[in-house]
Design a protein around this motif. Structure first.
Motif, PDB file in Angstrom:
ATOM      1  N   ASP A  72       0.824  -1.204   0.000  1.00  0.00           N
ATOM      2  CA  ASP A  72       0.000   0.000   0.000  1.00  0.00           C
ATOM      3  C   ASP A  72       0.862   1.259   0.000  1.00  0.00           C
ATOM      4  O   ASP A  72       1.647   1.486   0.926  1.00  0.00           O
ATOM      5  CB  ASP A  72      -0.900  -0.034   1.231  1.00  0.00           C
ATOM      6  CG  ASP A  72      -1.789   1.184   1.333  1.00  0.00           C
ATOM      7  OD1 ASP A  72      -2.699   1.301   0.506  1.00  0.00           O
ATOM      8  OD2 ASP A  72      -1.562   2.008   2.241  1.00  0.00           O
ATOM      9  N   GLU A  73       0.727   2.089  -1.042  1.00  0.00           N
ATOM     10  CA  GLU A  73       1.576   3.264  -1.197  1.00  0.00           C
ATOM     11  C   GLU A  73       1.170   4.395  -0.257  1.00  0.00           C
ATOM     12  O   GLU A  73       2.005   4.970   0.447  1.00  0.00           O
ATOM     13  CB  GLU A  73       1.512   3.751  -2.650  1.00  0.00           C
ATOM     14  CG  GLU A  73       2.296   5.015  -2.936  1.00  0.00           C
ATOM     15  CD  GLU A  73       3.749   4.779  -3.270  1.00  0.00           C
ATOM     16  OE1 GLU A  73       4.435   5.764  -3.586  1.00  0.00           O
ATOM     17  OE2 GLU A  73       4.202   3.631  -3.208  1.00  0.00           O
ATOM     18  N   ALA A  74      -0.106   4.728  -0.223  1.00  0.00           N
ATOM     19  CA  ALA A  74      -0.546   5.855   0.605  1.00  0.00           C
ATOM     20  C   ALA A  74      -0.280   5.583   2.085  1.00  0.00           C
ATOM     21  O   ALA A  74       0.179   6.454   2.811  1.00  0.00           O
ATOM     22  CB  ALA A  74      -2.028   6.137   0.370  1.00  0.00           C
ATOM     23  N   GLY A  75      -0.556   4.356   2.530  1.00  0.00           N
ATOM     24  CA  GLY A  75      -0.335   4.027   3.930  1.00  0.00           C
ATOM     25  C   GLY A  75       1.116   4.122   4.323  1.00  0.00           C
ATOM     26  O   GLY A  75       1.462   4.699   5.368  1.00  0.00           O
ATOM     27  N   GLN A  76       2.007   3.569   3.478  1.00  0.00           N
ATOM     28  CA  GLN A  76       3.418   3.589   3.863  1.00  0.00           C
ATOM     29  C   GLN A  76       3.986   5.001   3.810  1.00  0.00           C
ATOM     30  O   GLN A  76       4.808   5.376   4.660  1.00  0.00           O
ATOM     31  CB  GLN A  76       4.235   2.632   2.992  1.00  0.00           C
ATOM     32  CG  GLN A  76       4.271   2.946   1.522  1.00  0.00           C
ATOM     33  CD  GLN A  76       5.236   2.041   0.782  1.00  0.00           C
ATOM     34  OE1 GLN A  76       6.414   1.945   1.131  1.00  0.00           O
ATOM     35  NE2 GLN A  76       4.750   1.360  -0.233  1.00  0.00           N
ATOM     36  N   LEU A  77       3.559   5.824   2.852  1.00  0.00           N
ATOM     37  CA  LEU A  77       4.055   7.194   2.806  1.00  0.00           C
ATOM     38  C   LEU A  77       3.556   8.010   3.995  1.00  0.00           C
ATOM     39  O   LEU A  77       4.286   8.856   4.527  1.00  0.00           O
ATOM     40  CB  LEU A  77       3.622   7.859   1.494  1.00  0.00           C
ATOM     41  CG  LEU A  77       4.351   7.387   0.243  1.00  0.00           C
ATOM     42  CD1 LEU A  77       3.781   8.071  -0.995  1.00  0.00           C
ATOM     43  CD2 LEU A  77       5.852   7.655   0.341  1.00  0.00           C
ATOM     44  N   THR A  78       2.328   7.745   4.423  1.00  0.00           N
ATOM     45  CA  THR A  78       1.797   8.482   5.569  1.00  0.00           C
ATOM     46  C   THR A  78       2.573   8.157   6.840  1.00  0.00           C
ATOM     47  O   THR A  78       2.982   9.069   7.578  1.00  0.00           O
ATOM     48  CB  THR A  78       0.303   8.179   5.754  1.00  0.00           C
ATOM     49  OG1 THR A  78      -0.406   8.646   4.604  1.00  0.00           O
ATOM     50  CG2 THR A  78      -0.248   8.877   6.987  1.00  0.00           C
ATOM     51  N   VAL A  79       2.808   6.873   7.125  1.00  0.00           N
ATOM     52  CA  VAL A  79       3.555   6.563   8.345  1.00  0.00           C
ATOM     53  C   VAL A  79       4.999   7.042   8.231  1.00  0.00           C
ATOM     54  O   VAL A  79       5.601   7.472   9.224  1.00  0.00           O
ATOM     55  CB  VAL A  79       3.482   5.059   8.710  1.00  0.00           C
ATOM     56  CG1 VAL A  79       2.054   4.643   8.997  1.00  0.00           C
ATOM     57  CG2 VAL A  79       4.080   4.169   7.632  1.00  0.00           C
TER      58      VAL A  79
END
Length: 271
Positions: free
Chosen positions: A31-38
């Protein structure tokens, strides 16, 4: 931030996609959005794709949070005692096997969990819950699904409102009783799993957020996507901050490292 930081296990998905030569080929996706957010919130995303089940407990001891993001695939209905409602539904047996075991073990070992969209469906089913397999087939629903011709930002834009449980944990975390939320999913919670507590609903009654019954453990499922738009959406921002704080607390207990003093940026504003 320099030095060691909490690691978050972003659970991978597996898909058959077209390669550059237009041949079908299996891919492992994170998951791109999740990993960038964390990552942008100061944590380190990582993954253990296809982890054998006999290694999961040892691998879980190396992380301080679990993140289960969305996917085009569905949790297989055999896991909650049903047959697929439609032909052509996409499934991911490898994610099913790992996610079900990982979620239950993370709860037992008190590792923080955040899950979005299909991820919250993983969570619910892991706890013995069931799913509506096709919301579009049910009359009277608000529109939970995206239009395939929309641009990606429009698909993740706020589509309908959710209402938090009065006096509940989500109202406490967000400081809001009602807010607009993204919605791009064909399935949703039918029966909540054991130990799970509903914290927000759409106007048609569909569960939009739930948590583990013990609020001292941050273990949440969101049908919407706080990882998208968290920089400006106040509810999303506070949800992600609460998860990050829980990961830091776990990291501190695991390593003895101090928990950093929270910064106080200007609060996000709705657009």
């Amino acid at each position: 931030m320099s030095g060691p930081v909490p690691a978050v296990w972003v659970v991978a998905s597996h898909r058959m996609l077209k390669n550059p030569n237009d041949h079908d080929q299996r891919y492992t996706l994170v998951d791109e959005a999740g990993q960038l957010t964390v990552l942008n919130e100061g944590l380190q995303p990582m993954t253990y794709p296809r982890a054998p089940l006999d290694r999961v407990e040892a691998l879980l001891d190396t992380v301080d949070g679990i993140l289960l993001g969305g996917s085009d695939t569905n949790v297989h209905p055999h896991l909650y005692g049903e047959e697929p409602h439609h032909e052509g539904m996409l499934f991911d047996h490898e994610r099913d096997e790992l996610a079900q075991a990982l979620i239950r073990l993370a709860i037992a070992k008190r590792v923080p969990i955040i899950s979005f969209c299909r991820g919250c469906q993983d969570f619910n089913v892991a706890m013995g819950g069931s799913l509506h397999q096709c919301l579009q087939d049910q009359p009277g629903r608000v529109k939970h699904w995206e239009d395939p011709d929309e641009e990606i930002d429009d698909q993740y834009a706020e589509r309908h409102f959710v209402t938090t449980v009065l006096g509940g944990e989500l109202e406490r975390i967000t400081g809001m009783h009602r807010f607009p939320a993204s919605s791009l999913h064909a399935q949703g919670v039918k029966e909540l799993g054991q130990g799970l507590v509903a914290e927000a609903h759409a106007d048609d009654g569909l569960v939009e957020a739930f948590r583990w019954h013990d609020p001292s453990l941050f273990a949440w499922g969101f049908q919407f996507h706080p990882e998208w738009g968290w920089r400006w959406h106040p509810a999303y921002h506070r949800i992600m901050d609460a998860y990050v704080a829980a990961c830091w607390q776990h990291f501190s207990a695991r390593t003895g490292a101090p928990v950093p003093v929270p910064q106080t940026p200007h609060p996000p504003q709705m657009a």
